[in-house]
Scaffold this motif. Structure first.
Motif, PDB file in Angstrom:
ATOM      1  N   ARG A 196       0.828  -1.204   0.000  1.00 57.23           N
ATOM      2  CA  ARG A 196       0.000   0.000   0.000  1.00 57.23           C
ATOM      3  C   ARG A 196       0.862   1.254   0.000  1.00 57.23           C
ATOM      4  NH1 ARG A 196      -3.669  -3.090   3.342  1.00 57.23           N
ATOM      5  NH2 ARG A 196      -2.570  -2.426   5.225  1.00 57.23           N
ATOM      6  N   GLU A 197       1.959   1.222   0.768  1.00 52.13           N
ATOM      7  CA  GLU A 197       2.837   2.392   0.818  1.00 52.13           C
ATOM      8  C   GLU A 197       3.596   2.573  -0.491  1.00 52.13           C
ATOM      9  OE1 GLU A 197       2.842   4.688   2.928  1.00 52.13           O
ATOM     10  OE2 GLU A 197       1.641   3.767   4.507  1.00 52.13           O
ATOM     11  N   LEU A 198       4.083   1.500  -1.065  1.00 53.14           N
ATOM     12  CA  LEU A 198       4.820   1.615  -2.323  1.00 53.14           C
ATOM     13  C   LEU A 198       3.913   2.102  -3.444  1.00 53.14           C
ATOM     14  CD1 LEU A 198       7.047  -1.597  -2.210  1.00 53.14           C
ATOM     15  CD2 LEU A 198       7.745   0.764  -1.793  1.00 53.14           C
ATOM     16  N   ALA A 199       2.638   1.711  -3.400  1.00 49.59           N
ATOM     17  CA  ALA A 199       1.699   2.127  -4.442  1.00 49.59           C
ATOM     18  C   ALA A 199       1.455   3.633  -4.415  1.00 49.59           C
ATOM     19  CB  ALA A 199       0.382   1.374  -4.286  1.00 49.59           C
ATOM     20  N   ARG A 200       1.752   4.269  -3.299  1.00 49.91           N
ATOM     21  CA  ARG A 200       1.565   5.720  -3.184  1.00 49.91           C
ATOM     22  C   ARG A 200       2.690   6.505  -3.842  1.00 49.91           C
ATOM     23  NH1 ARG A 200      -0.415   7.238   2.878  1.00 49.91           N
ATOM     24  NH2 ARG A 200      -0.221   9.279   1.892  1.00 49.91           N
TER      25      ARG A 200
ATOM     26  N   ARG B 111       7.980   3.652 -11.022  1.00 49.76           N
ATOM     27  CA  ARG B 111       7.802   2.206 -11.110  1.00 49.76           C
ATOM     28  C   ARG B 111       8.896   1.509 -10.312  1.00 49.76           C
ATOM     29  NH1 ARG B 111       8.217   0.944 -17.251  1.00 49.76           N
ATOM     30  NH2 ARG B 111      10.213   1.992 -16.842  1.00 49.76           N
ATOM     31  N   PRO B 112       8.575   0.389  -9.672  1.00 44.36           N
ATOM     32  CA  PRO B 112       9.597  -0.316  -8.881  1.00 44.36           C
ATOM     33  C   PRO B 112      10.858  -0.641  -9.660  1.00 44.36           C
ATOM     34  CG  PRO B 112       7.417  -1.201  -8.416  1.00 44.36           C
ATOM     35  CD  PRO B 112       7.245  -0.234  -9.556  1.00 44.36           C
TER      36      PRO B 112
ATOM     37  N   LEU C 199      12.247  -8.321  -5.406  1.00 42.58           N
ATOM     38  CA  LEU C 199      12.337  -8.800  -6.781  1.00 42.58           C
ATOM     39  C   LEU C 199      10.959  -9.217  -7.286  1.00 42.58           C
ATOM     40  CD1 LEU C 199      15.583 -10.950  -6.498  1.00 42.58           C
ATOM     41  CD2 LEU C 199      15.326  -8.822  -7.797  1.00 42.58           C
ATOM     42  N   ARG C 200      10.189  -9.874  -6.447  1.00 49.91           N
ATOM     43  CA  ARG C 200       8.847 -10.310  -6.835  1.00 49.91           C
ATOM     44  C   ARG C 200       7.933  -9.112  -7.075  1.00 49.91           C
ATOM     45  NH1 ARG C 200       4.019 -12.535  -4.625  1.00 49.91           N
ATOM     46  NH2 ARG C 200       4.552 -11.888  -2.509  1.00 49.91           N
ATOM     47  N   MET C 201       8.198  -8.009  -6.370  1.00 51.41           N
ATOM     48  CA  MET C 201       7.394  -6.796  -6.543  1.00 51.41           C
ATOM     49  C   MET C 201       7.771  -6.012  -7.789  1.00 51.41           C
ATOM     50  SD  MET C 201       7.227  -5.311  -2.649  1.00 51.41           S
ATOM     51  CE  MET C 201       6.613  -6.311  -1.285  1.00 51.41           C
ATOM     52  N   GLY C 202       8.843  -6.409  -8.452  1.00 56.15           N
ATOM     53  CA  GLY C 202       9.207  -5.756  -9.702  1.00 56.15           C
ATOM     54  C   GLY C 202      10.489  -4.953  -9.679  1.00 56.15           C
ATOM     55  N   PHE C 203      11.206  -4.922  -8.552  1.00 53.68           N
ATOM     56  CA  PHE C 203      12.483  -4.222  -8.501  1.00 53.68           C
ATOM     57  C   PHE C 203      13.500  -4.952  -9.381  1.00 53.68           C
ATOM     58  CE2 PHE C 203      10.413  -2.551  -4.827  1.00 53.68           C
ATOM     59  CZ  PHE C 203      11.018  -1.336  -4.528  1.00 53.68           C
ATOM     60  N   ALA C 204      14.369  -4.194 -10.026  1.00 59.34           N
ATOM     61  CA  ALA C 204      15.442  -4.773 -10.839  1.00 59.34           C
ATOM     62  C   ALA C 204      16.594  -5.193  -9.934  1.00 59.34           C
ATOM     63  CB  ALA C 204      15.922  -3.758 -11.867  1.00 59.34           C
ATOM     64  N   PRO C 205      17.146  -6.395 -10.122  1.00 57.18           N
ATOM     65  CA  PRO C 205      18.216  -6.847  -9.224  1.00 57.18           C
ATOM     66  C   PRO C 205      19.422  -5.925  -9.199  1.00 57.18           C
ATOM     67  CG  PRO C 205      17.991  -8.307 -11.129  1.00 57.18           C
ATOM     68  CD  PRO C 205      16.798  -7.403 -11.127  1.00 57.18           C
TER      69      PRO C 205
END
Length: 229
Positions: A43-47, A51-52, A72-78
């Motif tokens: 919820r906090e990241l969506a604010r 983009r991740p 990583l699962r949330m979309g961050f690049a390694p």
């Protein structure tokens, strides 16, 4: 010397812990705590704007890499993620499971080779409650703050209430968080049913976690976002 003594003491305190399967994801209280925290964090990241996959994030006390795997699962690049871990055995476990392009550093996070204003987010999860020295807490907080870009944020998850059965840790109340990051803009919510109570009620039925967790004063942890102006 204060910092060196405290870091040695932290390693010694972790070495004598025998938690067994207490934190196994197969335990109903553990997976419910984790899912609750993940929902609050999402919820906090969506604010946030952007983009991740474009955000840079560093985790202090990354342990065996579980939180970084979640990122990583949330979309961050390694290649935009990095972790810092004090304990060699945990650092090695993290290296085994995380992509090679994800940078891992072994040692004292307050001395990590991190460029100033290079991170969009800095994550800490139950690290500060394991630091019993006020000056060492302050040194680490100052380092984390220096890494953040303007508009970046510390993602904070820790407990706020002392555990009388465990003198190796101490709660970090919100007033202390504000002392550590006096320039930050703090947003927070209480999460996580008190773990001893969660273990007890989930022996009766896993659904009891939700029932008891609906009572705010039974939640012992805070998920906070501390934004840098």
């Amino acid at each position: 010397m204060t910092r060196e003594r405290e870091l040695t003491a932290i390693a010694e305190r972790y070495a004598r812990r025998d938690v067994g399967d207490r934190y196994s994801l197969l335990r109903p209280e553990v997976w419910q705590m984790l899912q609750e925290r993940e929902r609050a964090l999402l919820r906090e990241l969506a604010r946030r704007e952007g983009r991740p996959q474009d955000w840079h994030l560093a985790e202090v006390g990354c342990g065996a890499g579980g939180n970084l795997l979640e990122m990583l699962r949330m979309g961050f690049a390694p290649e935009h993620l990095q972790g810092i871990e004090l304990l060699a055995e945990r650092h090695e476990l993290a290296r085994q499971v995380l992509p090679a392009s994800l940078r891992l550093t072994l040692g004292d996070a307050s001395q990590a080779p991190m460029a100033p204003a290079s991170q969009d987010l800095v994550l800490q999860s139950t690290v500060f409650s394991s630091i019993l020295s006020d000056p060492v807490q302050q040194q680490l907080a100052a380092a984390m703050w220096s890494w953040l870009k303007p508009g970046g944020a510390v993602l904070w998850y820790d407990f706020i209430i002392d555990n009388p059965r465990n003198r190796d840790v101490r709660g970090v109340p919100l007033r202390r968080v504000r002392e550590l990051f006096p320039q930050g803009q703090l947003r927070w919510r209480r999460v996580t049913l008190a773990p001893p109570l969660a273990r007890l009620v989930c022996r009766l039925h896993p659904g009891a976690y939700t029932v008891f967790n609906s009572i705010p004063w039974l939640r012992t942890h805070v998920l906070a976002v501390i934004e840098k102006p």
